[in-house]
Write an enzyme that holds these catalytic residues in place. Structure first.
Site, PDB file in Angstrom:
ATOM      1  N   CYS A 130      -5.914  -9.016  -3.744  1.00 61.71           N
ATOM      2  CA  CYS A 130      -5.781  -8.843  -5.505  1.00 61.71           C
ATOM      3  C   CYS A 130      -4.414  -9.961  -5.792  1.00 61.71           C
ATOM      4  O   CYS A 130      -3.908 -10.296  -7.110  1.00 61.71           O
ATOM      5  CB  CYS A 130      -4.544  -7.267  -5.289  1.00 61.71           C
ATOM      6  N   CYS A 136       1.033  -1.153   0.184  1.00 60.69           N
ATOM      7  CA  CYS A 136      -0.050   0.032   0.499  1.00 60.69           C
ATOM      8  C   CYS A 136       0.587   1.264  -0.246  1.00 60.69           C
ATOM      9  O   CYS A 136       1.826   1.173   0.932  1.00 60.69           O
ATOM     10  CB  CYS A 136      -0.745   0.269   1.234  1.00 60.69           C
TER      11      CYS A 136
END
Length: 203
Positions: free
Chosen positions: A186, A107
């Site tokens: 993902c 992230c």
């Protein structure tokens, strides 16, 4: 049952990602500096490794025997210059290579899609650190998923969109719940492999 290790799993987004991974049926491990930071609702459901991401040996211990890696490192609200996250990511990538692990999500921030000169001054230092991390990720030779969210909101889940190498542009925020879920999901979608992914809520 696949095994996933989280770095930054006790932060706002990290907690959401950990809870979703547990809900998905994954076996979860966290590297934590202190057990006091681990929420009670999942403390007994995860394996805890005490250590610091900037310590290479601690990171190796956390990655040993795992299959997937999720990196949600943050500075909370500290915007001073730092290399702690990029130093930690250096250790994570090296440990993954030593352990022959391939898949990880990380992230970062949608500010990386902007011209550096247009990033608000208050975020310049943290953006510089995120840029160092992104360059490291892109050159690591592993099956990365670099996820670049805008403002991470303490809001309920909603419809969201993703795009490669740009922000989807629908809004300037993403629910922490949706972001946490996507950071895990993902890893199971080969289409996202070695991609820089923008994400935001559709409003």
């Amino acid at each position: 049952m696949q095994k996933i290790v989280f770095f930054g799993g006790t932060g706002m987004t990290g907690q959401c990602a950990v809870r979703y991974a547990l809900q998905k049926g994954l076996t979860v491990r966290l590297l934590v500096r202190s057990e006091k930071t681990v929420p009670e609702d999942f403390k007994e459901k995860v394996e805890l490794i005490q250590g610091d991401v900037t310590n290479a040996e601690d990171v190796k211990k956390a990655i040993a025997g795992q299959e997937l890696v999720c990196v949600v490192l943050g500075t909370r609200n500290d915007l001073k210059p730092t290399t702690a996250m990029s130093d930690g990511l250096t250790n994570i990538i090296a440990a993954m290579k030593d352990a022959s692990l391939k898949k990880f999500s990380v992230c970062l921030s949608s500010f990386l899609f902007m011209d550096p000169d247009k990033v608000p001054a208050i975020f310049v230092n943290i953006n510089g650190e995120h840029r160092r991390m992104l360059e490291m990720v892109k050159g690591c030779g592993l099956e990365y998923r670099a996820v670049l969210p805008p403002h991470i909101a303490d809001e309920p889940q909603a419809k969201f969109a993703t795009a490669y190498d740009k922000s989807p542009g629908h809004s300037r925020s993403i629910s922490k719940l949706d972001l946490g879920q996507f950071l895990v999901d993902c890893l199971f979608d080969a289409a996202h492999s070695e991609k820089v992914i923008g994400i935001c809520t559709i409003k």
